[in-house]
Design a protein around this motif. Structure first.
Motif, PDB file in Angstrom:
ATOM      1  N   ALA A  32      -0.662 -28.012 -14.167  1.00  0.00           N
ATOM      2  CA  ALA A  32      -1.489 -28.275 -15.346  1.00  0.00           C
ATOM      3  C   ALA A  32      -2.957 -28.384 -14.944  1.00  0.00           C
ATOM      4  N   PHE A 160       1.447 -34.640 -17.255  1.00  0.00           N
ATOM      5  CA  PHE A 160       0.883 -33.374 -17.722  1.00  0.00           C
ATOM      6  C   PHE A 160      -0.544 -33.608 -18.194  1.00  0.00           C
ATOM      7  N   THR A 164      -4.101 -32.087 -16.995  1.00  0.00           N
ATOM      8  CA  THR A 164      -4.951 -31.437 -17.987  1.00  0.00           C
ATOM      9  C   THR A 164      -6.360 -32.012 -17.971  1.00  0.00           C
TER      10      THR A 164
END
Length: 420
Positions: A32, A160, A164
Motif C-alpha cells: 500500500a 492498509f 496509504t
C-alpha cells in the motif's frame, strides 16, 4: 494457520484463501505504501512538473485534461479486473496473477515517463500506466475480506491505512527531492512498483484455485453483475456516496498543492517543490498517530461510522485555515489538522466497505472494485472541477469546495444500518 485444501470450499462452493499469516499485515502495509507513494509522487509532483516544463502557460489545463481522460479509461478497471480475479483459476490463486502482471507493466511504463517531451505522449503513457496500477489495486483490496474475519478488519484496514498515509506523504517528499532529475525520479518509482508487487505475490502465497468451482456465466450476466441495486443494497450505495464525497473534497485540495504554493502563495517552483515536502511530512506525523489509534479502537468498540464523522470535521476545519491565513504557516496547519482527519478516515474506511458487501463478500473482488470507483472517480473529477474553479473563481474556491464535499460525506454515511 494453514488450512487443508478441502477447507477452501464452503457449502456454497466459494473459494477461500488461507487465513492471514503474521507476515501479511506488514506486507500489505509495504505494498500500500509503494502504490500510494507512486500515486501521490507521480500525480502531485512529477506529472505537474513535467507538464510545467513542457508547456508552462497551459500546465493547469493540460493536467486537468490528462487526468480526466485517464479517468475515462480507468473508471471500470478495478471492478472488471476484480471480477476476473474472483473467477481466476490458477496455481497462484485468484489475486496474485493480476497483481504481478499489473505491477510489472505499470512499473515499466512509469520508468519510461521521464523520456517523454510531448504532452500527447505524456498523456498516452499516463493513461496506460494508470490502467495497470488500477489492475493491481482492485485484487489487492480484496485481500482484506479474503483473509481476515470481520472482527479483525479494523486492524487490517489500519495497517492498509498506515501504508496509504505514509505513501501519500513520503511519495511527495521523494518526488519533490528528485523533481530536478525527472528521468531518475520516474525510474525510482517504476522500480519500486515492480519490486514491491512481485515480492508481495511471492511472500504471501495463496492457495491454488485450479480446482475451485467456477460456474459458467454469459457475457450478459457478467456485465449485469456490475449493477448493484441501491434498492436491494442501500448500505452499499450510501457507502459508495460517502467515500465519493470525502475523496473528492480531500483530493481537490491535495492535487493542487503545488500550484497553490506557486500561484496562491507566490513561491517559485523550486521553493514550492521543497515546501510541498514539508507539508507532506507534517501530514504524515498526524495521520500516522490518528490511524494507529483509531484502527485498534474501532475494532475494540465495534464502530466505524463515528470515526468518519470526526474525520470529516477535522478535514473541513483544516481547509478553513489557508482561507484565513494564506501563507506557509497556514498551509502547514492545514496539513496537520487535515492529516488527523485523513488518518481517522483511512483507518476505518476499508473495514467499513468490507462490511456492506452484497452476498457476504462472495464476489469481493468485483464489489470492492465498484466501491473503488468512488476513489478513482472523485480523484479524476477533483482535478477537472478544481481546474474550472481556479480558472473562474480563483484558488480559494478549491478550499471552499473541499469543505462542502467532506461535510456531505458525513451526512450520506448516516443512513447505513448494517455498520455501527
Amino acid at each position: 494457520m494453514s488450512a487443508s485444501p478441502t477447507d477452501q470450499i464452503e457449502q456454497s462452493g466459494a473459494f477461500r484463501s488461507p487465513q492471514s499469516p503474521k507476515r501479511l499485515l506488514p506486507s500489505m502495509t509495504i505494498l500500500a505504501f509503494v502504490m500510494f507513494a507512486s500515486y501521490a509522487g507521480l500525480g502531485q509532483v512529477l506529472l505537474p512538473n513535467q507538464l510545467a516544463i513542457i508547456d508552462e502557460p497551459d500546465k493547469v489545463a493540460n493536467l486537468a485534461v490528462i487526468s480526466t481522460i485517464s479517468f475515462v479509461f480507468t473508471l471500470l478497471t478495478q471492478p472488471i479486473i476484480g471480477a476476473f480475479s474472483d473467477r481466476t483459476r490458477s496455481r497462484m490463486g485468484r489475486r496474485a496473477p493480476w497483481i504481478a502482471i499489473g505491477g510489472a507493466a505499470g512499473g515499466l511504463l512509469v520508468a519510461g515517463m521521464g523520456t517523454l517531451t510531448s504532452v500527447v505522449w505524456v498523456g498516452i503513457f499516463w493513461i496506460v500506466l494508470q490502467v495497470c496500477l488500477n489492475a493491481v489495486q482492485g485484487p489487492f483490496t480484496a485481500i482484506v475480506p479474503d483473509r481476515y474475519p470481520r472482527e479483525r478488519r479494523g486492524v487490517a484496514s489500519a495497517m492498509f491505512g498506515i501504508g496509504t498515509a505514509a505513501g501519500l506523504t513520503i511519495g511527495v517528499i521523494v518526488a519533490g527531492q528528485l523533481a530536478a532529475a525527472l528521468g531518475l525520479a520516474y525510474v525510482v518509482f517504476g522500480a519500486a512498483i515492480l519490486v514491491a508487487t512481485l515480492l508481495f505475490v511471492l511472500v504471501n502465497r495463496d492457495y491454488s484455485s485450479v480446482d475451485a468451482r467456477a460456474d459458467r456465466v454469459t457475457v450478459r450476466a457478467f456485465v449485469a453483475a456490475f449493477w448493484v441495486s441501491p434498492r436491494r443494497h442501500p448500505d452499499f450505495a450510501w457507502a459508495f456516496a460517502a467515500r465519493f464525497f470525502f475523496i473528492l473534497g480531500y483530493f481537490m485540495v491535495l492535487f493542487f498543492q503545488l500550484f497553490l504554493l506557486t500561484d496562491y502563495l507566490g513561491l517559485p517552483l523550486a521553493g514550492a517543490n521543497q515546501t510541498i515536502g514539508l507539508l507532506a511530512l507534517t501530514s504524515l506525523v498526524t495521520t500516522l498517530i490518528s490511524v494507529g489509534i483509531s484502527g485498534v479502537w474501532s475494532d475494540r468498540i465495534g464502530r466505524r461510522k463515528i470515526f468518519v464523522y470526526v474525520a470529516s470535521a477535522f478535514v473541513a476545519i483544516g481547509f478553513v485555515v489557508p482561507l484565513l491565513s494564506p501563507n506557509i504557516l497556514g498551509m502547514v496547519i492545514m496539513s496537520a489538522v487535515s492529516g488527523v482527519g485523513f488518518g481517522l478516515y483511512t483507518a476505518c474506511d476499508t473495514a467499513l466497505m468490507t462490511e456492506v458487501l452484497p452476498k457476504d463478500g462472495a464476489t469481493a473482488g468485483k464489489d470492492l472494485g465498484i466501491l473503488n470507483i468512488a476513489t478513482n472517480l472523485p480523484q479524476a473529477l477533483s482535478t477537472a472541477i478544481g481546474g474550472i474553479l481556479i480558472a473562474t473563481l480563483g484558488y480559494p474556491a478549491v478550499f471552499v469546495s473541499g469543505i462542502v464535499a467532506v461535510i456531505i460525506a458525513a451526512f450520506v454515511l448516516a443512513p447505513i444500518k448494517s455498520v455501527r
